[in-house]
Design an enzyme around this catalytic site. Structure first.
Site, short mmCIF file in Angstrom:
data_model
loop_
_atom_site.label_atom_id
_atom_site.label_comp_id
_atom_site.label_asym_id
_atom_site.label_seq_id
_atom_site.Cartn_x
_atom_site.Cartn_y
_atom_site.Cartn_z
N THR A 84 0.99 1.27 16.19
CA THR A 84 1.54 2.40 16.93
C THR A 84 0.46 2.87 17.90
OG1 THR A 84 0.84 3.87 15.12
CG2 THR A 84 3.14 3.15 15.14
N LYS A 213 -1.03 10.85 5.47
CA LYS A 213 -1.87 9.87 6.16
C LYS A 213 -2.68 10.53 7.27
CE LYS A 213 -3.31 5.95 8.01
NZ LYS A 213 -4.35 5.10 7.40
N CYS A 269 -8.28 4.00 13.49
CA CYS A 269 -7.53 5.06 12.80
C CYS A 269 -7.96 6.47 13.19
CB CYS A 269 -7.66 4.88 11.29
SG CYS A 269 -6.85 3.40 10.66
N LYS A 272 -7.25 7.44 16.97
CA LYS A 272 -5.81 7.42 17.27
C LYS A 272 -5.06 8.50 16.50
CE LYS A 272 -3.11 4.15 15.59
NZ LYS A 272 -1.95 4.82 14.95
#
Length: 432
Positions: A84, A213, A269, A272
């Protein structure tokens, strides 16, 4: 169980191999024919410790790869792990996830049994209900909850330790919105892991699972930026920030993890996910001011390294060694690497950066710039250099003692606290 995994990047490849190790029959589905070929030949398409032995053990038996979605309806559940990526405003582009869900829907259209689709890709809360479920329904002609289920099962695997993180998780988060069949399938899939490791299992809603998350990663990014900010202040007062952090970590309200100050966080991670959560907050007219400062501190760290270098040498016209291109050791990934802004800063000052990394990351990163040399070894990068900055804490950098003697000016700015101070070496620790 029979499991399909859509996407063979860092998350998907590691997931597929680890699920095979749990005893499942796994088919990896990817549109990239080269990756599929490499997986079927037992070759890891990414650099990840512990992954290759799993591929050696299970390729051709419990693990195979294909470009064909026809394999999906033969499985009990499908994990979607496609990327994504970030848009310019920081929001995520879920078009690849939507397309994967649509393809899964088409493949299960003729399947009589219930099929579970599990989203492991990182998505903003609500996207499963608003975008992904409708895509599957339209493509399959089935109704959610009857013909198929949709769950959110975020991953918490760090690059460089992804296999270990999967096998020894600190938690399993199963977001099913009370769909008993979905929960049972996920529980059965992870049962060997739960029996062996006994992690806490969080059964929750899909929106909550998606937010867990983001909250996890944004909290850790914030913790690193905070210790870096404290470290910058410690540096100005001649205080060793690592001794301060060691004492802080003894407080169980704080904990010792992620208190190693340095050049900052990167990877796929933290940058983003922080940007995505900020963009999502702004969509609801909330300005996440603290997160903005978390990012600002992180952006500043590599530039502080250049400023420390300039206290001892004018980099203009000089060769400056840059040790480390990957954003962290144990990977060849340059996404979000702090070496990128450091190289940009050196080039702006007229220097010639000489880049070394023990992986292909050096060539990959250098290709983004004009005027960056790639060295075959750390010693070659240091030879005749008028300074060096240490950006990645590869273990081999701790053994470079003699190589510094070949520098034109033995000035080292260490952003990862891996180089030992010694006589004859002008050493600057970034936050100590």
């Amino acid at each position: 169980m029979d499991v399909s995994v859509i996407g063979s990047g860092y998350v998907g490849t590691t997931l597929a191999a680890c699920l095979a190790d749990l005893g499942h029959d796994v088919v990896a589905v990817d549109i990239d024919e080269d990756i599929v070929t490499r997986l079927n030949e037992g070759e890891a398409p990414i650099h990840e410790p512990g992954l290759q032995p799993l591929l050696d053990a299970y390729t051709g038996s419990r693990l195979r790869a294909t470009t064909d979605y026809d394999a999906v309806p033969e499985t009990d559940l499908t994990f979607v792990t496609v990327q994504t990526p970030s848009r310019e405003d920081g929001s995520i582009d879920i078009s690849a996830v939507e397309a994967a869900c649509r393809d899964v829907g088409e493949s299960i259209a003729e399947k009589d049994e219930y099929h579970l689709v599990v989203v492991k890709s990182t998505v903003i809360p609500g996207m499963t209900e608003e975008v992904l479920a409708p895509a599957i329904e339209a493509a399959s002609g089935k109704t959610e909850g009857e013909g198929f289920g949709l769950a959110v099962n975020p991953e918490f695997q760090a690059q460089g330790s992804a296999v270990q993180d999967f096998m020894e998780p600190d938690k399993l988060v199963l977001g099913t919105d009370g769909d008993d069949r979905a929960l049972d399938l996920l529980a059965n899939c992870y049962e060997p892991l739960v029996v062996d490791w006994d992690p806490p299992v969080v059964e929750t809603g899909r929106r909550e699972a998606a937010m867990i998350k983001y909250a996890n990663n944004v909290f850790l990014a914030s913790k690193i930026s905070l210790i870096n900010e404290l470290g910058n202040v410690c540096k100005e007062y001649g205080v060793d920030s690592y001794e301060v952090a060691d004492a802080m970590g003894l407080d169980d309200r704080i904990g010792a993890a992620f208190l190693r100050s340095g050049a900052g966080w990167g990877g796929s991670c933290f940058p983003k996910d922080t940007a995505a959560l900020m963009a999502a907050a702004r969509e609801r007219d909330y300005e996440p001011e603290l997160l903005g400062q978390v990012v600002a501190v992180n952006d500043r760290q590599p530039l502080r390294m250049i400023e420390l270098l300039e206290r001892h040498v004018d980099p203009s016209g000089e060769r400056i060694a840059v040790l480390g291109a990957a954003f962290k050791p144990g990977t060849d990934d340059t996404r979000g690497t702090r070496s990128r802004p450091a190289i940009e800063g050196l080039l702006e000052r007229g220097a010639t950066p000489v880049l070394y990394d023990p992986t292909e990351a050096a060539a990959s990163l250098a290709s983004e710039f004009d005027g960056v040399e790639v060295a075959d070894s750390a010693a070659d990068a240091l030879e005749d250099a008028s300074g060096a900055i240490v950006m990645t804490d590869w273990p081999e950098f701790s053994e470079l003692d003699a190589a510094f003697d070949a520098m034109a000016d033995p000035v080292v700015v260490d952003g990862r606290r891996i180089i030992a101070r010694r006589e004859g070496l002008m050493y600057e620790g970034l936050t100590w």
